[in-house]
Design a protein around this motif. Sequence first.
Motif, short mmCIF file in Angstrom:
data_model
loop_
_atom_site.label_atom_id
_atom_site.label_comp_id
_atom_site.label_asym_id
_atom_site.label_seq_id
_atom_site.Cartn_x
_atom_site.Cartn_y
_atom_site.Cartn_z
N ALA A 129 61.01 -44.09 -19.00
CA ALA A 129 61.85 -45.23 -19.38
C ALA A 129 60.98 -46.41 -19.81
CB ALA A 129 62.76 -45.63 -18.22
N LYS A 130 59.87 -46.63 -19.12
CA LYS A 130 58.97 -47.74 -19.47
C LYS A 130 58.31 -47.49 -20.81
CE LYS A 130 55.19 -50.54 -17.61
NZ LYS A 130 54.26 -50.72 -16.45
N GLU A 131 57.84 -46.24 -21.03
CA GLU A 131 57.21 -45.89 -22.31
C GLU A 131 58.22 -45.98 -23.45
OE1 GLU A 131 53.85 -42.63 -20.84
OE2 GLU A 131 55.95 -42.02 -21.14
N ALA A 132 59.46 -45.57 -23.17
CA ALA A 132 60.52 -45.63 -24.19
C ALA A 132 60.79 -47.07 -24.59
CB ALA A 132 61.79 -44.98 -23.66
N ASP A 133 60.85 -47.95 -23.61
CA ASP A 133 61.09 -49.37 -23.92
C ASP A 133 59.95 -49.92 -24.77
OD1 ASP A 133 63.44 -49.37 -22.53
OD2 ASP A 133 62.58 -50.20 -20.68
N SER A 134 58.72 -49.51 -24.48
CA SER A 134 57.56 -49.99 -25.24
C SER A 134 57.63 -49.49 -26.68
CB SER A 134 56.28 -49.51 -24.58
OG SER A 134 55.15 -49.90 -25.33
N LEU A 135 57.96 -48.20 -26.86
CA LEU A 135 58.08 -47.66 -28.22
C LEU A 135 59.18 -48.37 -29.00
CD1 LEU A 135 57.58 -45.49 -30.45
CD2 LEU A 135 59.31 -44.10 -29.29
N ARG A 136 60.32 -48.54 -28.37
CA ARG A 136 61.45 -49.17 -29.05
C ARG A 136 61.14 -50.61 -29.43
NH1 ARG A 136 65.53 -46.66 -24.49
NH2 ARG A 136 65.91 -44.63 -25.51
N GLU A 137 60.42 -51.30 -28.57
CA GLU A 137 60.06 -52.69 -28.87
C GLU A 137 59.06 -52.76 -30.02
OE1 GLU A 137 58.25 -56.69 -26.66
OE2 GLU A 137 58.60 -54.85 -25.52
N SER A 138 58.05 -51.91 -29.98
CA SER A 138 57.02 -51.95 -31.02
C SER A 138 57.57 -51.52 -32.38
CB SER A 138 55.84 -51.05 -30.64
OG SER A 138 56.25 -49.69 -30.55
N ALA A 139 58.54 -50.60 -32.38
CA ALA A 139 59.13 -50.12 -33.64
C ALA A 139 60.38 -50.90 -34.02
CB ALA A 139 59.47 -48.63 -33.52
N GLN A 140 60.73 -51.91 -33.24
CA GLN A 140 61.93 -52.72 -33.47
C GLN A 140 63.19 -51.85 -33.53
OE1 GLN A 140 60.58 -55.06 -37.06
NE2 GLN A 140 61.12 -56.80 -35.75
N ILE A 141 63.26 -50.89 -32.60
CA ILE A 141 64.43 -50.02 -32.51
C ILE A 141 65.46 -50.70 -31.62
CG2 ILE A 141 65.31 -47.79 -31.73
CD1 ILE A 141 62.57 -46.61 -32.28
N LYS A 142 66.65 -50.90 -32.18
CA LYS A 142 67.75 -51.49 -31.41
C LYS A 142 68.83 -50.44 -31.25
CE LYS A 142 66.89 -56.27 -32.82
NZ LYS A 142 65.62 -55.99 -33.50
N LEU A 143 69.32 -50.28 -30.02
CA LEU A 143 70.26 -49.21 -29.69
C LEU A 143 71.56 -49.77 -29.16
CD1 LEU A 143 67.69 -46.93 -27.84
CD2 LEU A 143 68.61 -46.54 -30.13
N THR A 144 72.64 -49.13 -29.53
CA THR A 144 73.96 -49.48 -29.01
C THR A 144 74.68 -48.19 -28.64
OG1 THR A 144 74.05 -51.37 -30.53
CG2 THR A 144 76.12 -50.70 -29.48
N GLY A 145 75.25 -48.13 -27.45
CA GLY A 145 75.98 -46.94 -27.04
C GLY A 145 75.71 -46.60 -25.60
N LYS A 146 76.32 -45.52 -25.14
CA LYS A 146 76.20 -45.09 -23.75
C LYS A 146 75.39 -43.80 -23.66
CE LYS A 146 80.72 -47.03 -22.48
NZ LYS A 146 82.08 -46.71 -21.94
N ASP A 147 74.71 -43.65 -22.50
CA ASP A 147 73.97 -42.42 -22.19
C ASP A 147 73.04 -42.01 -23.35
OD1 ASP A 147 75.39 -42.23 -19.76
OD2 ASP A 147 77.04 -41.22 -20.78
#
Length: 466
Positions: free
Chosen positions: A53-71
């Motif tokens: 989860a921590k690595e995922a947050d880092s990747l999403r932040e660095s790639a400017q990935i924004k997510l909306t939705g459940k699960d």
Amino acid sequence: MDNNININDSLEALVNNERRRSSSFNQEDKMNPNTEPVEFEKNFYTPIHTLSAKEADSLRESAQIKLTGKDIPLPIVDFFNINFPEKILRHFERKGYTKPTAFQAQVWPIVFSGRDMVGIASTGSGKTISYVLPALTHAKAQQPLRKDDGPIVLIIAPSRELVSQIDQVVQEYCSIYDLRSCAVYGGASIVTQMKALKRGVEILVATPGRLTDLHEEGFCLLKRVTFLVIDEADRLLDMGFEPQLKMIIQKTHSERQSLILSSNCPREIKTLANNYMKEYIQVAIGNEYSICNIKISQKVEVMDCQDKKNRLLFLLQDKKSDRVIIFCNMKRTCDTIENFLGENGFHAASIHGDKTQAARDAAIHNFKTCTKFILIATDVASRGLDVENVKLVINYDFPKAIEDYVYRIGRTTRGKVDERHTFTMFTKDDIRNGRDLIQLLKESNQDVPQALENLVKSSCGSFSEN
């Protein structure tokens, strides 16, 4: 001459044969004796190794990935985290692909899981492969096509050129999965397309216009479609294909998996997703509104209403040979500006809801053919307007919603114009959109005028409040 006769005879024979089997577009059951529904699978994802989860947050932040939705599934690390056939991995190696793009890393776990998705990404994000490989995996896992079954996977795109590009990618991988594909679009032999569909294809890439024609003639049933992709959805809506899209979607399997790909996310795409998708996840690289607007020069000027006309003349003085679109909020403003520009030596045309369809068509034709270089439009009337090489968009009135601002300035992204400019006249009456505009300008790496900052601060106390 003989060849033309043979082609016409073949076409007539094919069409007449299908018409005998179906007299109506809405009588799909009569077109196909195989009316029993086919059970199908959608979830083909077994996580091998995902990021924490921590690595995922880092990747999403660095790639400017924004997510909306459940699960939302966690992103993957490399190609081996998806259960691709060995031939696919070797093909990646030959192509020089070393790891998934940021978009693929997040999208593949979602799509392989069978989830509906809206993907907001620009060219170069690897979005085509991000849906083609799950589509082929999906099609390969289903029961074989029966006689007269339509495709299992349907990919819709706005233009012949894009359909051809997507089909090239599909063809590149189809042989590995032992599947058949076909591309259908206007300007190519409909006889050849009809014959391919009669033989049966698991994957169909199509423009909505030609697909509708073929379906009406009984050559492309859609009940077997359990994997639907709408690519460049924003452009499809711009071109006025919303009625065809709705009709096509309603003809596919009700439990299908659906993907919508777009370079931005205007209100109409959200409406389409909410109406036809189930618990979808939205994946956006960058801001969903500004993603395609970084390359557009956006200038905003705060002014009084009475100064707008003179500012407009100044902006247009060196644009007499460039296509320019001027957006107004009200029909009467469009007419007023058209007359005002005419009086000052500019050849302009306007479109809005009070104009007849013939008058609107004539105005757009004159604009496309450069008989008149300036088009004045309301937001509603401009829907479906797809004109290339627009060099300047002027917001004479600021729109009621920030989504419409994004839609307007996006008119400059069509064609091969090197310089894309927008100019927005902002008054104190537009202050309710001030904060959103400042945020969008900053995220698009545009200059924020101090006068706009001051106006927002004086209205709200400070920009950071609320």
